[in-house]
Scaffold this motif. Sequence first.
Motif, PDB file in Angstrom:
ATOM      1  N   VAL A   1      12.852   0.432 -11.471  1.00 22.65           N
ATOM      2  CA  VAL A   1      13.427   0.515 -10.133  1.00 22.65           C
ATOM      3  C   VAL A   1      14.826   1.097 -10.252  1.00 22.65           C
ATOM      4  CG1 VAL A   1      14.108  -0.782  -8.075  1.00 22.65           C
ATOM      5  CG2 VAL A   1      12.136  -1.532  -9.428  1.00 22.65           C
ATOM      6  N   ALA A   2      15.162   2.039  -9.374  1.00 24.69           N
ATOM      7  CA  ALA A   2      16.512   2.606  -9.350  1.00 24.69           C
ATOM      8  C   ALA A   2      17.019   2.625  -7.919  1.00 24.69           C
ATOM      9  CB  ALA A   2      16.519   4.024  -9.911  1.00 24.69           C
ATOM     10  N   VAL A   3      18.330   2.512  -7.797  1.00 25.19           N
ATOM     11  CA  VAL A   3      18.997   2.622  -6.501  1.00 25.19           C
ATOM     12  C   VAL A   3      20.017   3.737  -6.599  1.00 25.19           C
ATOM     13  CG1 VAL A   3      20.577   1.516  -4.888  1.00 25.19           C
ATOM     14  CG2 VAL A   3      18.705   0.213  -5.844  1.00 25.19           C
TER      15      VAL A   3
ATOM     16  N   GLU B   1       0.808  -1.226   0.000  1.00 24.53           N
ATOM     17  CA  GLU B   1       0.000   0.000   0.000  1.00 24.53           C
ATOM     18  C   GLU B   1       0.841   1.276   0.000  1.00 24.53           C
ATOM     19  OE1 GLU B   1      -0.117  -1.606   4.328  1.00 24.53           O
ATOM     20  OE2 GLU B   1      -0.230  -2.462   2.322  1.00 24.53           O
ATOM     21  N   HIS B   2       2.127   1.140   0.300  1.00 26.02           N
ATOM     22  CA  HIS B   2       3.030   2.295   0.253  1.00 26.02           C
ATOM     23  C   HIS B   2       3.523   2.580  -1.165  1.00 26.02           C
ATOM     24  CE1 HIS B   2       3.928   0.897   4.554  1.00 26.02           C
ATOM     25  NE2 HIS B   2       3.140   1.952   4.634  1.00 26.02           N
ATOM     26  N   LEU B   3       3.396   1.628  -2.061  1.00 23.86           N
ATOM     27  CA  LEU B   3       3.980   1.726  -3.397  1.00 23.86           C
ATOM     28  C   LEU B   3       2.929   2.082  -4.440  1.00 23.86           C
ATOM     29  CD1 LEU B   3       6.375  -1.341  -3.141  1.00 23.86           C
ATOM     30  CD2 LEU B   3       6.871   1.063  -2.657  1.00 23.86           C
ATOM     31  N   THR B   4       2.358   3.254  -4.297  1.00 17.13           N
ATOM     32  CA  THR B   4       1.268   3.661  -5.192  1.00 17.13           C
ATOM     33  C   THR B   4       1.747   3.926  -6.617  1.00 17.13           C
ATOM     34  OG1 THR B   4       1.508   5.950  -4.446  1.00 17.13           O
ATOM     35  CG2 THR B   4      -0.124   4.587  -3.310  1.00 17.13           C
ATOM     36  N   ARG B   5       2.923   4.509  -6.779  1.00 13.83           N
ATOM     37  CA  ARG B   5       3.463   4.758  -8.122  1.00 13.83           C
ATOM     38  C   ARG B   5       3.772   3.424  -8.813  1.00 13.83           C
ATOM     39  NH1 ARG B   5       2.497   6.337 -12.256  1.00 13.83           N
ATOM     40  NH2 ARG B   5       3.951   5.413 -13.683  1.00 13.83           N
ATOM     41  N   ALA B   6       4.372   2.496  -8.070  1.00 16.14           N
ATOM     42  CA  ALA B   6       4.687   1.188  -8.645  1.00 16.14           C
ATOM     43  C   ALA B   6       3.415   0.463  -9.063  1.00 16.14           C
ATOM     44  CB  ALA B   6       5.484   0.350  -7.652  1.00 16.14           C
TER      45      ALA B   6
ATOM     46  N   THR C   1       9.273  16.257  -6.331  1.00 17.09           N
ATOM     47  CA  THR C   1       8.921  17.372  -7.204  1.00 17.09           C
ATOM     48  C   THR C   1       8.759  16.838  -8.626  1.00 17.09           C
ATOM     49  OG1 THR C   1      10.156  18.894  -5.794  1.00 17.09           O
ATOM     50  CG2 THR C   1       9.647  19.644  -8.036  1.00 17.09           C
ATOM     51  N   ALA C   2       7.525  16.798  -9.098  1.00 21.92           N
ATOM     52  CA  ALA C   2       7.215  16.200 -10.401  1.00 21.92           C
ATOM     53  C   ALA C   2       8.008  16.849 -11.542  1.00 21.92           C
ATOM     54  CB  ALA C   2       5.714  16.285 -10.673  1.00 21.92           C
ATOM     55  N   ALA C   3       8.304  18.130 -11.433  1.00 23.37           N
ATOM     56  CA  ALA C   3       9.027  18.838 -12.498  1.00 23.37           C
ATOM     57  C   ALA C   3      10.436  18.284 -12.719  1.00 23.37           C
ATOM     58  CB  ALA C   3       9.087  20.326 -12.177  1.00 23.37           C
ATOM     59  N   ASN C   4      10.976  17.538 -11.745  1.00 29.77           N
ATOM     60  CA  ASN C   4      12.314  16.959 -11.895  1.00 29.77           C
ATOM     61  C   ASN C   4      12.315  15.684 -12.742  1.00 29.77           C
ATOM     62  OD1 ASN C   4      13.635  18.965 -10.440  1.00 29.77           O
ATOM     63  ND2 ASN C   4      13.106  17.988  -8.507  1.00 29.77           N
ATOM     64  N   PHE C   5      11.137  15.218 -13.148  1.00 26.04           N
ATOM     65  CA  PHE C   5      11.018  13.979 -13.911  1.00 26.04           C
ATOM     66  C   PHE C   5      10.366  14.274 -15.257  1.00 26.04           C
ATOM     67  CE2 PHE C   5      10.958  13.035  -9.442  1.00 26.04           C
ATOM     68  CZ  PHE C   5      11.893  12.011  -9.333  1.00 26.04           C
ATOM     69  N   THR C   6      10.966  13.816 -16.341  1.00 25.01           N
ATOM     70  CA  THR C   6      10.378  14.064 -17.654  1.00 25.01           C
ATOM     71  C   THR C   6       9.020  13.389 -17.782  1.00 25.01           C
ATOM     72  OG1 THR C   6      11.610  12.210 -18.607  1.00 25.01           O
ATOM     73  CG2 THR C   6      12.581  14.414 -18.828  1.00 25.01           C
ATOM     74  N   SER C   7       8.810  12.304 -17.041  1.00 23.83           N
ATOM     75  CA  SER C   7       7.514  11.621 -17.066  1.00 23.83           C
ATOM     76  C   SER C   7       6.473  12.371 -16.244  1.00 23.83           C
ATOM     77  CB  SER C   7       7.660  10.207 -16.501  1.00 23.83           C
ATOM     78  OG  SER C   7       7.962  10.266 -15.109  1.00 23.83           O
ATOM     79  N   GLY C   8       6.934  13.243 -15.345  1.00 23.83           N
ATOM     80  CA  GLY C   8       6.025  13.933 -14.433  1.00 23.83           C
ATOM     81  C   GLY C   8       5.557  13.077 -13.278  1.00 23.83           C
ATOM     82  N   ASN C   9       6.023  11.815 -13.236  1.00 22.37           N
ATOM     83  CA  ASN C   9       5.613  10.892 -12.186  1.00 22.37           C
ATOM     84  C   ASN C   9       6.603  10.908 -11.026  1.00 22.37           C
ATOM     85  OD1 ASN C   9       3.363   9.914 -13.643  1.00 22.37           O
ATOM     86  ND2 ASN C   9       4.720   8.580 -14.824  1.00 22.37           N
ATOM     87  N   ILE C  10       6.089  11.077  -9.840  1.00 24.35           N
ATOM     88  CA  ILE C  10       6.922  11.067  -8.635  1.00 24.35           C
ATOM     89  C   ILE C  10       7.074   9.614  -8.185  1.00 24.35           C
ATOM     90  CG2 ILE C  10       7.044  11.779  -6.218  1.00 24.35           C
ATOM     91  CD1 ILE C  10       5.382  14.256  -7.057  1.00 24.35           C
ATOM     92  N   PRO C  11       8.326   9.142  -8.008  1.00 25.59           N
ATOM     93  CA  PRO C  11       8.519   7.744  -7.631  1.00 25.59           C
ATOM     94  C   PRO C  11       8.173   7.478  -6.164  1.00 25.59           C
ATOM     95  CG  PRO C  11      10.623   8.874  -7.654  1.00 25.59           C
ATOM     96  CD  PRO C  11       9.589   9.860  -8.157  1.00 25.59           C
ATOM     97  N   ASP C  12       7.913   6.210  -5.885  1.00 21.74           N
ATOM     98  CA  ASP C  12       7.827   5.771  -4.496  1.00 21.74           C
ATOM     99  C   ASP C  12       9.244   5.771  -3.954  1.00 21.74           C
ATOM    100  OD1 ASP C  12       5.058   5.159  -4.715  1.00 21.74           O
ATOM    101  OD2 ASP C  12       5.554   3.243  -5.635  1.00 21.74           O
ATOM    102  N   LEU C  13       9.445   6.358  -2.783  1.00 21.12           N
ATOM    103  CA  LEU C  13      10.776   6.424  -2.175  1.00 21.12           C
ATOM    104  C   LEU C  13      10.895   5.396  -1.071  1.00 21.12           C
ATOM    105  CD1 LEU C  13      11.261  10.290  -1.845  1.00 21.12           C
ATOM    106  CD2 LEU C  13      12.033   8.787  -3.692  1.00 21.12           C
ATOM    107  N   ILE C  14      11.988   4.661  -1.091  1.00 27.34           N
ATOM    108  CA  ILE C  14      12.311   3.714  -0.027  1.00 27.34           C
ATOM    109  C   ILE C  14      13.684   4.115   0.495  1.00 27.34           C
ATOM    110  CG2 ILE C  14      12.802   1.312   0.557  1.00 27.34           C
ATOM    111  CD1 ILE C  14      10.949   0.508  -1.759  1.00 27.34           C
ATOM    112  N   PHE C  15      13.796   4.236   1.811  1.00 27.54           N
ATOM    113  CA  PHE C  15      15.062   4.650   2.417  1.00 27.54           C
ATOM    114  C   PHE C  15      15.754   3.473   3.088  1.00 27.54           C
ATOM    115  CE2 PHE C  15      12.672   8.495   2.087  1.00 27.54           C
ATOM    116  CZ  PHE C  15      13.623   9.427   1.714  1.00 27.54           C
ATOM    117  N   GLY C  16      17.049   3.374   2.835  1.00 22.58           N
ATOM    118  CA  GLY C  16      17.910   2.457   3.564  1.00 22.58           C
ATOM    119  C   GLY C  16      18.843   3.323   4.384  1.00 22.58           C
ATOM    120  N   VAL C  17      18.828   3.135   5.686  1.00 21.67           N
ATOM    121  CA  VAL C  17      19.654   3.964   6.556  1.00 21.67           C
ATOM    122  C   VAL C  17      20.623   3.103   7.347  1.00 21.67           C
ATOM    123  CG1 VAL C  17      17.977   5.835   6.731  1.00 21.67           C
ATOM    124  CG2 VAL C  17      17.910   3.969   8.371  1.00 21.67           C
TER     125      VAL C  17
END
Length: 167
Positions: free
Chosen positions: A28-30, A12-17, A138-154
């Motif tokens: 997917v990108a890392v 449910e956290h991965l709405t863009r995916a 910020t959607a303007a940073n993506f040519t697709s206009g799609n904001i990715p789901d963010l996953i953090f590894g700390v």
Amino acid sequence: TPYMFPPTVRPEHLTRAAAASITGTIRVAVMGDSIWSVGDNLISTADYPIWELVNEIKLQNAGVDVEFADFAVGGTTWSDMDSSTYVGPDYLDNPNNLIWKALVAAYNPDILILHSAGNDGYGIDAVSMQNLVTYFQTAANFTSGNIPDLIFGVTYQPSLGSSVNDY
């Protein structure tokens, strides 16, 4: 192990995916340090941790192609990821000399893993982390206009990146 570090990211956290899966492809990108980079001295590329993640995404999204791009660079920190000047090494295939975070955004990922696990020394750079969240939301940073789901590894415990419990 999964018993020590249970997953905190749920479907449910991965709405863009989820939206991307309808089109038939999830990208997917890392972006991070050597834990995910090609320079992490694996015995075999089969041991590469991203394949576990990609395989799990494929299992949970039957019939969907999963494309992956590795933008990890060994020895880097949260502030490097947030830098307005760092372009990264040549192996990132960056012919336009985009700054690192712009190069990642140009890939238009549906899931973006931001990970740094030790090079930050005695403190995680929370300001750079927040700046990255703002940038990648910020959607303007993506040519697709799609904001990715963010996953953090700390930084994991115990480590030099935390003062919790005197670690």
